[in-house]
Design an enzyme around this catalytic site. Sequence first.
Site, PDB file in Angstrom:
ATOM      1  N   ASP A   1       9.395  -0.081  11.751  1.00  0.00           N
ATOM      2  CA  ASP A   1       8.914  -0.311  10.394  1.00  0.00           C
ATOM      3  C   ASP A   1       9.582  -1.562   9.824  1.00  0.00           C
ATOM      4  OD1 ASP A   1       7.476   1.394   8.037  1.00  0.00           O
ATOM      5  OD2 ASP A   1       9.188   0.298   7.232  1.00  0.00           O
TER       6      ASP A   1
ATOM      7  N   HIS B   1      10.950  -1.897   7.033  1.00  0.00           N
ATOM      8  CA  HIS B   1      12.149  -1.506   6.300  1.00  0.00           C
ATOM      9  C   HIS B   1      13.089  -0.696   7.177  1.00  0.00           C
ATOM     10  CE1 HIS B   1       8.821  -1.863   3.347  1.00  0.00           C
ATOM     11  NE2 HIS B   1       9.725  -2.454   2.610  1.00  0.00           N
TER      12      HIS B   1
ATOM     13  N   ASP C   1       3.873  -2.221   8.456  1.00  0.00           N
ATOM     14  CA  ASP C   1       4.206  -3.248   7.476  1.00  0.00           C
ATOM     15  C   ASP C   1       4.956  -4.420   8.090  1.00  0.00           C
ATOM     16  OD1 ASP C   1       6.231  -1.411   7.876  1.00  0.00           O
ATOM     17  OD2 ASP C   1       6.621  -1.033   5.761  1.00  0.00           O
TER      18      ASP C   1
ATOM     19  N   HIS D   1      12.983   7.002   4.980  1.00  0.00           N
ATOM     20  CA  HIS D   1      13.943   6.689   3.910  1.00  0.00           C
ATOM     21  C   HIS D   1      14.603   7.939   3.329  1.00  0.00           C
ATOM     22  CE1 HIS D   1      12.986   2.514   3.960  1.00  0.00           C
ATOM     23  NE2 HIS D   1      11.749   2.667   3.526  1.00  0.00           N
TER      24      HIS D   1
END
Length: 354
Positions: free
Chosen positions: A163, A165, A250, A126
């Site tokens: 991931d 995200h 995740d 991120h």
Amino acid sequence: MRRTAVYKHPLFLAHNTGRDHLESADRLRGLFRELERPEVAAQLVFPSFPKASVSSIQLNHSPELVLTVAATAAHVASYLDADTRTSSDSYEAALMAAGAAIDGIKRLERGEIDNGFCLVRPPGHHAEPNRAMGFCLFNTLAVAAKWAIRHLGFQRIMIVDWDLHHGNGTQKSFYRSEKVLYCSCHQFPFYPGTGALAESGEGRGWGYTVNIPLRTGHGNLEFARIFNDIFMPLARTYHPQLILVSCGFDCMSGDPVGSQRVTATGIAYMTKVLLELAEELCQGKILFALEGGYDEENMRKGVWAVLSELRGAPLAADHPLWLLSEDLQRFRASKAESACIDQAVQWVKNLRSF
């Protein structure tokens, strides 16, 4: 059996995000203990490695961001945004995380290891060139990729991000570049709000960003289809010199943040596909780096699934291979129905050829 390097360091546990934070040292503490068991440690390589230099970090990040993160070393606790908490050891841990990935690439290029997994904290994907966010301080794999481009002359690096995200920071780092093919499959709409299908790059980078936005409820067969029908053909067309993997757990069923349904068997399959592509296209050069994953049992199963496939053998009697022959056959043949994947397949077909 392959020489698989595992990058671990006490600083990855020392990065303190505070009480009850999702991204805590507990994600790695038990894994590190298991990796130190003699029968497991004997199967792996544990390199010593230095921190990344500030000049290496600045290949991807602004001097202002580096100074901002460095300043947190003077404080017991700092917040870089509402979610991104640091401690006095966090700056050094972030330097060490990037240093692990750079060292892994160096050793792959010298033939000292066959593949590797950087079990690092803080995560990285991120972090944008000018901004720390989403638990991430510096973008571990973006820094390492830019280091490989600058110092090893690589012209084609593939980054695969599974991931939960979207890796907004990695996308932004290479959005106008043809030297990195960034491929992400992620829950959408979801944090951080980027990763729509039409986000495909700009300028010379048009077509080198490939986003597969997914609604909730996708599991092993759906992810297998993404890898079979999208990522595998793209890799063979692009012909990378190196494959890097943003590896988050995740996306697994039961994660407290996400709503996807991948299991350790699916993680093993995705690892196997990328490993086979690396062996076919770039002399086996593949390096994984940990991103998210907030259920400790999922973390344990997912890490062992990746390591077992990378090694090519069970790591211990109580760590068997997750991917059985019947699973492999079923996943390779997957035509799982998903409107999200159908749309993505058609979109990618319309992107320009490399």
